[in-house]
Design a protein around this motif. Structure first.
Motif, PDB file in Angstrom:
ATOM      1  N   PRO A  20       6.340  -8.116   3.301  1.00  0.00           N
ATOM      2  CA  PRO A  20       5.890  -9.353   2.643  1.00  0.00           C
ATOM      3  C   PRO A  20       4.433  -9.646   2.958  1.00  0.00           C
ATOM      4  O   PRO A  20       3.924  -9.250   4.005  1.00  0.00           O
ATOM      5  N   GLY A  21       3.779 -10.334   2.055  1.00  0.00           N
ATOM      6  CA  GLY A  21       2.389 -10.700   2.280  1.00  0.00           C
ATOM      7  C   GLY A  21       1.441  -9.575   1.940  1.00  0.00           C
ATOM      8  O   GLY A  21       1.820  -8.514   1.453  1.00  0.00           O
ATOM      9  N   LYS A  22       0.144  -9.818   2.192  1.00  0.00           N
ATOM     10  CA  LYS A  22      -0.897  -8.853   1.850  1.00  0.00           C
ATOM     11  C   LYS A  22      -1.481  -8.149   3.062  1.00  0.00           C
ATOM     12  O   LYS A  22      -2.320  -7.270   2.925  1.00  0.00           O
ATOM     13  N   SER A  23      -1.032  -8.542   4.258  1.00  0.00           N
ATOM     14  CA  SER A  23      -1.556  -7.907   5.465  1.00  0.00           C
ATOM     15  C   SER A  23      -0.514  -8.005   6.564  1.00  0.00           C
ATOM     16  O   SER A  23       0.454  -8.770   6.477  1.00  0.00           O
ATOM     17  N   HIS A  24      -0.739  -7.213   7.636  1.00  0.00           N
ATOM     18  CA  HIS A  24       0.189  -7.221   8.770  1.00  0.00           C
ATOM     19  C   HIS A  24       0.280  -8.614   9.396  1.00  0.00           C
ATOM     20  O   HIS A  24       1.334  -8.998   9.917  1.00  0.00           O
ATOM     21  N   ALA A  25      -0.805  -9.357   9.319  1.00  0.00           N
ATOM     22  CA  ALA A  25      -0.813 -10.692   9.930  1.00  0.00           C
ATOM     23  C   ALA A  25       0.195 -11.639   9.283  1.00  0.00           C
ATOM     24  O   ALA A  25       0.606 -12.627   9.890  1.00  0.00           O
ATOM     25  N   GLU A  84      12.704 -16.175  -0.440  1.00  0.00           N
ATOM     26  CA  GLU A  84      12.307 -15.538  -1.692  1.00  0.00           C
ATOM     27  C   GLU A  84      10.806 -15.248  -1.680  1.00  0.00           C
ATOM     28  O   GLU A  84       9.999 -16.093  -1.297  1.00  0.00           O
ATOM     29  N   TYR A  85      10.472 -14.050  -2.096  1.00  0.00           N
ATOM     30  CA  TYR A  85       9.074 -13.655  -2.268  1.00  0.00           C
ATOM     31  C   TYR A  85       8.836 -13.443  -3.755  1.00  0.00           C
ATOM     32  O   TYR A  85       9.468 -12.561  -4.370  1.00  0.00           O
ATOM     33  N   ILE A  86       7.976 -14.245  -4.327  1.00  0.00           N
ATOM     34  CA  ILE A  86       7.675 -14.176  -5.754  1.00  0.00           C
ATOM     35  C   ILE A  86       6.188 -13.880  -5.913  1.00  0.00           C
ATOM     36  O   ILE A  86       5.343 -14.640  -5.413  1.00  0.00           O
ATOM     37  N   GLY A 132       9.735   0.907  -7.445  1.00  0.00           N
ATOM     38  CA  GLY A 132       8.354   1.090  -7.009  1.00  0.00           C
ATOM     39  C   GLY A 132       7.498  -0.150  -7.096  1.00  0.00           C
ATOM     40  O   GLY A 132       6.279  -0.076  -6.917  1.00  0.00           O
ATOM     41  N   ARG A 133       8.120  -1.308  -7.355  1.00  0.00           N
ATOM     42  CA  ARG A 133       7.392  -2.569  -7.462  1.00  0.00           C
ATOM     43  C   ARG A 133       8.030  -3.598  -6.529  1.00  0.00           C
ATOM     44  O   ARG A 133       9.239  -3.578  -6.318  1.00  0.00           O
ATOM     45  N   PRO A 134       7.235  -4.537  -5.985  1.00  0.00           N
ATOM     46  CA  PRO A 134       7.824  -5.580  -5.151  1.00  0.00           C
ATOM     47  C   PRO A 134       8.853  -6.387  -5.938  1.00  0.00           C
ATOM     48  O   PRO A 134       8.581  -6.841  -7.056  1.00  0.00           O
ATOM     49  N   PHE A 135      10.034  -6.548  -5.357  1.00  0.00           N
ATOM     50  CA  PHE A 135      11.110  -7.304  -5.993  1.00  0.00           C
ATOM     51  C   PHE A 135      10.831  -8.792  -5.867  1.00  0.00           C
ATOM     52  O   PHE A 135      10.516  -9.289  -4.784  1.00  0.00           O
ATOM     53  N   ASP A 136      10.920  -9.508  -6.972  1.00  0.00           N
ATOM     54  CA  ASP A 136      10.757 -10.960  -6.939  1.00  0.00           C
ATOM     55  C   ASP A 136      12.092 -11.605  -6.604  1.00  0.00           C
ATOM     56  O   ASP A 136      13.013 -11.654  -7.430  1.00  0.00           O
ATOM     57  N   GLY A 137      12.187 -12.090  -5.375  1.00  0.00           N
ATOM     58  CA  GLY A 137      13.421 -12.692  -4.898  1.00  0.00           C
ATOM     59  C   GLY A 137      13.587 -12.393  -3.425  1.00  0.00           C
ATOM     60  O   GLY A 137      12.674 -11.885  -2.760  1.00  0.00           O
TER      61      GLY A 137
END
Length: 345
Positions: free
Chosen positions: A151-156, A167-169, A275-280
């Motif tokens: 999740p997110g755009k970086s390790h932080a 949920e990650y959208i 191959g794509r981030p799942f929305d949920g």
């Protein structure tokens, strides 16, 4: 004969069935802050080793178990190359990429075939003799799969505790994919000892750095090599599927036959669908997988126990609750290092 399963943490299991002993991943020797349930050097019995992918928490130990027991290793090409370099004999290495159907034999049958005492399957000159398929006691179907994303755009942005209900959208980079995992492993996670002073690390991180730069170094890769899932056909109404990460292709999951009676499913990370981030949430993805697989009678989580690095653990309750409210599947929690009967008699 009962089919039993022992869980040793992360995605490592020992499966005993139909007179054969199978390891699913081999991460038994782990960073010092984690408990060890089975000494990898004390394993004297194994007929087959299946490796989900070539990362540090899945492949290490396969070399020693294979060399010590003569077990056949079935894994992707990257893992096979690492094991070959680590000294595992070529006749024990079986590279697969997904789509293969592999018969499994008892050690006695394999030795009898080698001695010419039983009928053997046809093969090219020079190939190790293999028993005739009619002597198989089980089989496995290999399928391409996918490693989870973070999740997110970086390790932080990785949380201390992974919540399977969160949920990650959106929110991921345009080209987010498992290449991020590969590069993050090669230049980030496996190089933390070069980037951070040791005194700035907590005990878990120090133990991780020591581990990946020590005993695990010769038997792992920063590249997963292509995630695989395995569907084990063990008898009438006795099919067990093992998926060592939270990802997959819906076109494959929908058509798998026979449908598994038992599903071992990794539940950590942001799900990776096609191959794509799942929305949920992870829980929502797990429900979708269960539905595609015909709602297996039992679901067993993996990749959710304690870790030396973030996320330090995974809250599986939302996933368990959602599975049991939305599907006919029941979640079975295993006790670490205890043998459990897999199928109801």
């Amino acid at each position: 004969m009962a089919t039993t399963l022992e869980w040793f943490g992360t995605t490592t299991y020992r499966l005993k069935t139909n007179g054969i002993t199978i390891f699913l991943d081999t991460w038994l020797e782990r960073p010092s802050v984690l408990p060890k349930f089975l000494d990898v050097n004390a394993v004297t019995e194994a007929d087959y080793i299946f490796i989900s992918h070539a990362h540090f928490d899945h492949l290490p130990g396969a070399d020693r178990i294979a060399i010590n027991t003569g077990a056949i290793v079935i894994a992707n090409g990257e893992a096979i190359s690492v094991l070959r370099a680590a000294g595992v004999p070529e006749e024990q290495l079986v590279p697969v990429a997904g789509g293969e159907r592999v018969p499994l034999f008892t050690r006695e049958s394999r030795l009898e075939a080698k001695r010419g005492e039983v009928s053997v399957a046809p093969g090219p000159p020079g190939a190790p003799p293999r028993p005739d398929n009619k002597l198989a006691v089980a089989s496995v179907h290999v399928w391409p799969s996918l490693h989870c994303l973070m999740p997110g755009k970086s390790h932080a942005e990785i949380p201390d505790v992974m919540d399977t209900g969160k949920e990650y959208i959106g929110g991921a980079a345009e080209y987010a994919c498992t290449l991020d995992i590969t590069l993050g492993m090669k230049y980030g996670l496996l190089k933390i000892g070069d980037h951070m002073p040791r005194e700035a690390m907590d005990d878990g991180l120090r133990s991780f750095v020591d581990y990946v730069n020590g005993s695990a170094k010769k038997c792992m890769s920063h590249f997963d090599g292509g995630q695989l899932l395995f569907n084990f056909l063990l008898g009438e109404q006795k099919t067990l599927m093992w998926s060592g990460h939270l990802g997959g292709y819906d076109g494959i999951l929908k058509i798998i036959e026979p449908k598994p009676n038992v599903l071992i499913q990794a539940i950590a990370g942001r799900a990776n669908l096609n191959g794509r981030p799942f929305d949920g949430s992870a829980a929502q993805f797990a429900v979708q997988v269960c539905e595609w697989l015909g709602e297996p009678e039992k679901v067993i989580w993996c990749l959710h126990d304690d870790s030396p690095i973030k996320p330090w653990t995974v809250n599986v309750k939302p996933a368990t609750d959602l599975i049991q409210s939305r599907t006919r599947s029941r979640v079975v929690a295993l006790t670490l290092a205890e043998s459990t009967a897999v199928f109801d008699v």
